[in-house]
Design an enzyme around this catalytic site. Structure first.
Site, PDB file in Angstrom:
ATOM      1  N   HIS A 116      13.352 -38.198   0.609  1.00  9.18           N
ATOM      2  CA  HIS A 116      12.688 -38.245   1.914  1.00  9.18           C
ATOM      3  C   HIS A 116      11.239 -37.777   1.826  1.00  9.18           C
ATOM      4  CE1 HIS A 116      16.352 -39.311   4.011  1.00  9.18           C
ATOM      5  NE2 HIS A 116      16.969 -38.410   3.270  1.00  9.18           N
TER       6      HIS A 116
ATOM      7  N   LYS B 144      11.264 -17.693  -8.375  1.00 12.22           N
ATOM      8  CA  LYS B 144      11.107 -16.865  -9.587  1.00 12.22           C
ATOM      9  C   LYS B 144      10.043 -17.456 -10.502  1.00 12.22           C
ATOM     10  CE  LYS B 144      12.465 -13.878  -8.606  1.00 12.22           C
ATOM     11  NZ  LYS B 144      13.211 -13.527  -7.446  1.00 12.22           N
TER      12      LYS B 144
ATOM     13  N   TRP C 153      -2.513  -2.923  -1.678  1.00 11.95           N
ATOM     14  CA  TRP C 153      -2.241  -4.356  -1.695  1.00 11.95           C
ATOM     15  C   TRP C 153      -3.159  -4.926  -0.624  1.00 11.95           C
ATOM     16  CZ3 TRP C 153      -0.525  -8.126   1.735  1.00 11.95           C
ATOM     17  CH2 TRP C 153      -0.162  -9.357   1.147  1.00 11.95           C
TER      18      TRP C 153
ATOM     19  N   GLU D 251       6.547 -16.853  -8.965  1.00 14.58           N
ATOM     20  CA  GLU D 251       6.149 -15.445  -8.995  1.00 14.58           C
ATOM     21  C   GLU D 251       5.767 -14.998 -10.390  1.00 14.58           C
ATOM     22  OE1 GLU D 251       8.421 -12.630  -6.013  1.00 14.58           O
ATOM     23  OE2 GLU D 251       9.829 -13.644  -7.313  1.00 14.58           O
TER      24      GLU D 251
ATOM     25  N   CYS E  21       0.849  -1.177   0.000  1.00 14.96           N
ATOM     26  CA  CYS E  21       0.000   0.000   0.000  1.00 14.96           C
ATOM     27  C   CYS E  21       0.895   1.240   0.000  1.00 14.96           C
ATOM     28  CB  CYS E  21      -0.949   0.096   1.178  1.00 14.96           C
ATOM     29  SG  CYS E  21      -2.140  -1.246   1.249  1.00 14.96           S
TER      30      CYS E  21
ATOM     31  N   ASN F 250      -2.036   2.365   5.365  1.00 14.72           N
ATOM     32  CA  ASN F 250      -1.054   1.326   5.059  1.00 14.72           C
ATOM     33  C   ASN F 250      -0.777   0.608   6.372  1.00 14.72           C
ATOM     34  OD1 ASN F 250       2.489   1.500   4.137  1.00 14.72           O
ATOM     35  ND2 ASN F 250       1.125  -0.221   4.169  1.00 14.72           N
ATOM     36  N   GLY F 251      -0.930  -0.729   6.381  1.00 14.68           N
ATOM     37  CA  GLY F 251      -0.671  -1.465   7.615  1.00 14.68           C
ATOM     38  C   GLY F 251      -1.855  -2.327   7.989  1.00 14.68           C
TER      39      GLY F 251
ATOM     40  N   LYS G  80       6.102  -5.059  -4.199  1.00 18.37           N
ATOM     41  CA  LYS G  80       7.569  -5.058  -4.131  1.00 18.37           C
ATOM     42  C   LYS G  80       8.059  -4.814  -2.707  1.00 18.37           C
ATOM     43  CE  LYS G  80      11.627  -4.406  -6.532  1.00 18.37           C
ATOM     44  NZ  LYS G  80      12.022  -5.792  -6.793  1.00 18.37           N
TER      45      LYS G  80
ATOM     46  N   GLU H 193      15.608 -20.179  -5.010  1.00 16.40           N
ATOM     47  CA  GLU H 193      15.389 -18.912  -5.723  1.00 16.40           C
ATOM     48  C   GLU H 193      14.825 -19.181  -7.126  1.00 16.40           C
ATOM     49  OE1 GLU H 193      15.110 -15.976  -4.870  1.00 16.40           O
ATOM     50  OE2 GLU H 193      15.377 -14.789  -6.682  1.00 16.40           O
TER      51      GLU H 193
ATOM     52  N   ARG I  61       4.213  -0.818  -4.567  1.00 16.24           N
ATOM     53  CA  ARG I  61       3.793  -1.237  -3.224  1.00 16.24           C
ATOM     54  C   ARG I  61       2.470  -1.982  -3.232  1.00 16.24           C
ATOM     55  NH1 ARG I  61       6.805   2.190   0.580  1.00 16.24           N
ATOM     56  NH2 ARG I  61       5.330   1.687   2.215  1.00 16.24           N
TER      57      ARG I  61
HETATM   58  O1  M6R Z   1      12.610  -5.688   0.081  1.00 11.90           O
HETATM   59  P1  M6R Z   1      13.003  -7.039   0.586  1.00 11.90           P
HETATM   60  O2  M6R Z   1      14.270  -7.551   0.010  1.00 11.90           O
HETATM   61  O3  M6R Z   1      13.027  -7.084   2.089  1.00 11.90           O
HETATM   62  O4  M6R Z   1      11.852  -8.004   0.126  1.00 11.90           O
HETATM   63  C1  M6R Z   1      11.825  -9.326   0.540  1.00 11.90           C
HETATM   64  C2  M6R Z   1      10.862 -10.124  -0.299  1.00 11.90           C
HETATM   65  O5  M6R Z   1       9.570  -9.599  -0.185  1.00 11.90           O
HETATM   66  C3  M6R Z   1      11.243 -10.145  -1.770  1.00 11.90           C
HETATM   67  O6  M6R Z   1      12.519 -10.647  -1.953  1.00 11.90           O
HETATM   68  C4  M6R Z   1      10.246 -10.982  -2.565  1.00 11.90           C
HETATM   69  O7  M6R Z   1      10.382 -12.325  -2.230  1.00 11.90           O
HETATM   70  C5  M6R Z   1      10.414 -10.733  -4.049  1.00 11.90           C
HETATM   71  N1  M6R Z   1       9.130 -10.734  -4.670  1.00 11.90           N
HETATM   72  C6  M6R Z   1      11.277 -11.733  -4.718  1.00 11.90           C
HETATM   73  O8  M6R Z   1      11.265 -11.657  -6.083  1.00 11.90           O
END
Ligand code: M6R
Length: 624
Positions: A520, A501, A74, A504, A2, A100-101, A619, A497, A27
């Site tokens: 396992h 990716k 968001w 996402e 947000c 926001n929050g 983000k 990672e 945001r």
């Molecule tokens: O701003 P930050 O690095 O603290 O954010 C952490 C995660 O929210 C961020 O890495 C998120 O997983 C991304 N979408 C990864 O692509």
């Protein structure tokens, strides 16, 4: 998550609010809205979906107003629709709030307000705030005092923007453990969750402290604590170097950012690593770029470094994966026990740090709520603190005694790529630096490591030059419903990672596993429809990783791997090889992830997904 904006001054408010919101869309982009005061009346316009929907609405209505607040959402409470979009108004339609929050006691407050006859138009926690303010306002018609009384009833962490048609000459901003900045212009002032949004208008900014309220008029800003005590604070000057926000001919920001990685690495490395023959210098506060509040560089004395007996790292998401690699490097080179915590997972638990611990918080945005909370906890227990972030003006940067700023420029795409590489680079630099100071590696070894590190950007360039081959392989797997990524040791985080990716960007379900763990349990999901992507680089765990891949192959999984050029075993075992230049195992996490970033990008693009703004994401994750 947000974004809050505000404007009051001689100009039309809506184009300014829109420009500010465009800078904050990272945001959250579930919905957006503005509340402006037009000819003495509060006018609220909001639209579900991306900011472009609100933009179209504003262009058609063109409200004439010189004061207003705005929001990009968001969703936390209530689905993303017009009703739940902010701003929210009271029943008389005279007060509007953006938020926001999370208000943790919203249900209790909602019940109380309902029993007093207040009706709710949305499912959001935010709506309790506007009714509370309105309820308090009815008592004495003092908006400042009403807000202060209302805020005292709220639990949680939050930032607010508030306007009322009864006080059209002012905006109130409230910050409780969040970030809010007031930009100071000439007879006009601005409000934004991130100072980046006001930089286009002014470089003079007042950042609200924790538990503070700002009364903003065209002529000034008054700050108050939640107890109503007025506080004075001088503005700080923002860094004025221009941000370049341009796709530069690439189809998406994500692809551009993947391609920027060699440059970003060179910039981060050259800042601290002058020459392989010289010790790494992380003590670089002379590079401070102007806020005057941030301690750039690592300032621990040699004695303090030698006295460290533990390192604790806190991070989320991609930053957590970078930190997992960091842990292995620190333990390997510095020999200090290091633990990495998913920052959200230590809430409600004991944080075992003390005065001999180095607590490292890693965050691209520097605003991730859970990471900040972990850092504050470690700091309160006397640990040395170090931040690794891409935002020198962030909350995290101001909280830490030591700071490494990654040289990435703005990362526009919501999925992190270049900042991951830069965080990795920061860990390599830090590990070598601490190892040199503690004498845990010889001079020759240190030099060798620095030489290797400097070779990485060129290797990444070589991988990027093979983009077409990677695309051809990737799209063959675009129809998969589940994908498994495996790796061992330093490349277990790479597998995690890679899976993150893919999820996402393409919304394909993907999981990353330590290769040895496959048998396992996870192996049960494998069949001919599940591609298994193995990160296989020469080194201590090569044979074992290959055996784990064979186990998957025996279950008829489709087999893809990241392997170095000329690896004949890989060519024999796998259906497809994403080849990378030969690399020392220690440095392989920086190169092996690149084909996986590209694979995710090409699959998502092939499937027509919104690559730069994937659904449901934001983000900057500022809620816990
Ligand atoms: O701003 P930050 O690095 O603290 O954010 C952490 C995660 O929210 C961020 O890495 C998120 O997983 C991304 N979408 C990864 O692509």
């Amino acid at each position: 998550m947000c974004g809050i904006v505000g404007y009051l001054g001689p100009s039309q408010a809506f184009p300014v609010l829109l420009n500010e919101l465009k800078c904050l869309e990272y945001r959250g982009y579930d919905s957006a809205g503005v509340a402006v005061i037009e000819e003495g009346r509060l006018c609220v316009l909001k639209a579900a979906g991306k900011l472009s929907n609100l933009e179209a609405l504003l262009e058609s209505k063109r409200p004439k107003a010189s004061v207003g607040i705005g929001h990009t959402r968001w969703a936390t409470h209530g689905i993303p629709n017009d009703q739940n979009a902010h701003p929210h108004t009271d029943k008389s339609g005279t007060v509007a709030v953006v938020h926001n929050g999370i208000i943790e006691n919203h249900e209790e407050l909602r019940d109380e307000l309902k029993s007093l006859g207040y009706e709710f138009a949305s499912e959001t926690d935010t709506e309790v705030i506007v009714h509370l303010v309105s309820h308090e306002y009815a008592k004495d018609q003092d908006l400042l005092q009403s807000i202060l009384r209302a805020v005292k009833r709220l639990s949680g962490i939050f930032a607010l923007g508030i306007v009322s048609q009864k006080h059209p000459d002012r905006i109130y901003a409230v910050n409780h453990h969040y970030s809010l900045s007031v930009g100071l212009g000439d007879n006009e002032n601005f409000l934004a969750s991130d100072s980046m949004a006001v930089r286009q208008y002014t470089n003079r900014v007042i950042k609200l402290d924790q538990s503070e309220l700002a009364e903003i008029t065209t002529t000034g800003v008054r700050l108050f604590t939640f107890d109503g005590k007025e506080v004075k604070r001088s503005p700080i000057a923002l860094d004025t170097s221009p941000y370049v926000i341009d796709k530069c001919g690439y189809k998406h920001f994500l692809l551009k950012e993947i391609h920027e990685q060699p440059l970003v690495l060179r910039q981060t490395l050259s800042k601290y690593l002058r020459h392989p023959n010289h010790p790494i210098d992380l003590n670089i506060d002379h590079l401070s770029t102007g806020s005057g509040e941030t301690a750039y560089g690592v300032h621990l004395t040699e004695e303090e470094i030698k006295g460290l007996d533990r390192i604790s790292v806190f991070a989320c998401g991609t930053a957590y994966h970078a930190s997992m690699v960091g842990k292995l490097l620190l333990e390997e080179l510095v020999g200090i026990p290091c633990e990495v915590e998913i920052a959200s997972e230590i809430r409600g638990r004991k944080v075992l740090v003390n005065e001999s611990t180095l607590a490292i918080a890693v965050s691209q945005s520097g605003e991730t709520a859970d990471t900040l909370a972990a850092l504050k906890e470690a700091k309160s227990k006397g640990a040395y603190t170090l931040g690794i972030t891409n935002r020198a003006d962030s909350h995290l940067a101001h909280l830490t005694q030591n700071l490494m700023v990654t040289e990435c420029g703005i990362e526009v795409s919501v999925a992190a790529t270049k900042t991951y590489l830069a965080q990795l680079a920061s860990f390599y630099l830090l590990a070598i630096y601490l190892a040199e100071k503690r004498g845990t590696i010889s001079k020759e070894r240190a030099k060798e490591l620095k030489v290797q590190l400097n070779l990485v950007p060129t290797m990444i360039e070589q991988i990027l030059a093979r983009e077409e081959q990677i695309r051809d392989v990737s799209v063959k797997y675009a129809e998969a419903h589940d994908v498994v990524f495996i790796g061992r040791g330093l490349n277990f985080p790479t597998a995690l990672e890679g899976a993150l990716k893919l999820k996402e960007l393409s919304y394909i379900h993907a999981s990353g596993y330590a290769a040895g763990e496959l048998k396992h349990g996870p192996i049960a999901v494998l069949d001919q429809n599940v591609p298994v992507i193995t990160v296989l680089v020469p080194g201590a765990v090569y044979e074992k990783t290959l055996s784990n891949a064979q186990e998957a192959r025996a279950r008829k999984a489709k087999m893809i791997c990241v392997a170095v050029d000329g690896d004949e075993q890989a060519t024999k075992t796998f259906d497809a090889v994403l080849a990378i230049p030969p690399v020392d195992e220690l440095f392989s996490p920086m190169t092996s992830v690149v084909p996986l970033q590209l694979l995710s990008y090409f699959i998502a693009d092939y499937l027509g997904k919104d690559v730069d703004q994937p659904r449901n994401l934001a983000k900057s994750v500022t809620v816990e």
